[in-house]
Design a protein around this motif. Sequence first.
Motif, PDB file in Angstrom:
ATOM      1  N   CYS B  40       7.841  -3.971  -7.100  1.00 55.72           N
ATOM      2  CA  CYS B  40       7.014  -3.251  -6.119  1.00 55.72           C
ATOM      3  C   CYS B  40       7.870  -2.311  -5.278  1.00 55.72           C
ATOM      4  CB  CYS B  40       6.265  -4.228  -5.220  1.00 55.72           C
ATOM      5  SG  CYS B  40       4.948  -5.103  -6.072  1.00 55.72           S
ATOM      6  N   ILE B  45       6.260   1.020  -3.236  1.00 58.14           N
ATOM      7  CA  ILE B  45       5.211   0.458  -2.380  1.00 58.14           C
ATOM      8  C   ILE B  45       5.760   0.176  -0.974  1.00 58.14           C
ATOM      9  CG2 ILE B  45       3.616  -1.506  -2.112  1.00 58.14           C
ATOM     10  CD1 ILE B  45       3.479  -1.557  -5.232  1.00 58.14           C
ATOM     11  N   CYS B  80       1.074  -4.542  -0.354  1.00 57.02           N
ATOM     12  CA  CYS B  80       0.184  -4.020  -1.404  1.00 57.02           C
ATOM     13  C   CYS B  80      -1.213  -3.761  -0.842  1.00 57.02           C
ATOM     14  CB  CYS B  80       0.122  -4.994  -2.585  1.00 57.02           C
ATOM     15  SG  CYS B  80       1.654  -5.006  -3.543  1.00 57.02           S
TER      16      CYS B  80
ATOM     17  N   LEU C  27      -1.883  -6.940  -9.761  1.00 57.54           N
ATOM     18  CA  LEU C  27      -1.004  -5.765  -9.735  1.00 57.54           C
ATOM     19  C   LEU C  27      -0.789  -5.221 -11.149  1.00 57.54           C
ATOM     20  CD1 LEU C  27       1.693  -6.788  -7.055  1.00 57.54           C
ATOM     21  CD2 LEU C  27      -0.294  -5.296  -6.763  1.00 57.54           C
ATOM     22  N   ALA C  32       0.348  -1.402 -11.248  1.00 57.39           N
ATOM     23  CA  ALA C  32       1.386  -1.277 -10.219  1.00 57.39           C
ATOM     24  C   ALA C  32       2.676  -1.932 -10.700  1.00 57.39           C
ATOM     25  CB  ALA C  32       0.922  -1.919  -8.912  1.00 57.39           C
ATOM     26  N   ILE C  33       2.542  -2.936 -11.555  1.00 56.82           N
ATOM     27  CA  ILE C  33       3.723  -3.593 -12.116  1.00 56.82           C
ATOM     28  C   ILE C  33       3.520  -3.828 -13.615  1.00 56.82           C
ATOM     29  CG2 ILE C  33       4.437  -4.788  -9.995  1.00 56.82           C
ATOM     30  CD1 ILE C  33       3.168  -7.343 -11.275  1.00 56.82           C
TER      31      ILE C  33
END
Lengths: 117, 104, 204
Positions: B40, B45, B80, C27, C32-33
């Motif tokens: 992340c 992020i 997040c 995620l 996102a990942i």
Amino acid sequence: MNMLTTDMVPTVLATGDPARVDVEVAPKFKAGDTVTVVNLNQVAHNRLPAYIRGKVGTVTFDHGVFVFPDTSAHRQGPKPQHVYTVVFTAHELWGDAGHPRDRMYVDAWDDYLESAG
Amino acid sequence: MNGIHDVGGKHGFGPVLVEQNEPYFHEEWEGRMLSMMIACFAAGIYNVDQFRHPIEKMDPRHYLMSSYYEKWLCTVEQNCIDAGIVTRAEVDARHAQLMEGKAA
Amino acid sequence: MTTDNHSHANVLIPEVGLRVKALESLLAEKKAIDPAALDLIIETFETQMGPKNGAKVVAKAWTDPKYRSWLLEDGTAAIKSLGYIGVQGENMVALENTPTVHNVVVCTLCSCYPWPTLGLPPIWFKSAPYRARVVIEPRSVLKEFGLDVPDDVEVRVWDSTAELRYLVLPMRPSGTENLTEQELAALVTRDSMIGTGVAQSPSH
């Protein structure tokens, strides 16, 4: 957003987040200067532990220019400034509870320090 | 902030307890948490300071009781959510679903 | 004032491992990942990061005076030359223990630790007792680790509040004059590079 993929992992782990920034900022202090730590009590993020606030120490080293956590944590920009190691005697920090020979070395940004000289 | 994290010089915490032959991860999820934290970060992020701040804002009781990886979960989840990637409700719902699955 | 009904159990996140799994799956779905990248990070930590890296830095400094000077002068560059610079060890400073100075490292505000040279920190390093006490009573903490620091030795406690990471260069044990660099590295413990221990003697 730039999703981390396996091919990027070695580079990310080898690079990290240097936090050091390549900009010219004049240092407020130099090694040997006597400084007083500001008595900061802001709700915002900071990296100034309570046990050195208001205490007097000596700058031992200038590590160069780094991102400032107090603004960086709140998306208010890097506010780049010098980071120093400051040494305190155990007596200055802890009074008679401190061993007479002992010293505590703490890293501090320019904004956390005022001249005590 | 004058948070519970700022423990330097505090009395009363007792002896330093050392675990002999400590494993790298005590449970599998700790490794997932470590790697998720790095992934992340790499995705942009949060930066290191945005990562640290939500840990400082944890309930002091939770902060003192929890492992470091649990603290990391709190801040990665919060970051997040703040970044608009997930909502608390989504995480709560998925968490509840997994717990039900385990209980079943 | 309300009564505090919190028990220890309900302060903590229930089934925390499952919440980690919940977040990871969400995620991943949202791109996102990439779970495969997570696998690779874990594998890299388990196989390539750990105190054996720091031990090589120390053993080299013990055997190569030029490297030792470089390490103490510019820790980042000297450690980078061996390949151990990276995430949570981007800016390194080496601290030399001598017969008159004993260095010990802490992060009172969180648990900053030089991952590339030492790996992930042990639980005690992250614990409140260590972080709280080592700055105010370093000698009694060191005593609990079996180190009795004489009164005439200066204890230097380094609190890594910024983005510098510290590695203690322990003293080379006596009776090691004929050992190779590799044999010397085996004497360098993790704790000796944090400052809560000393290097082992060869008789160990």
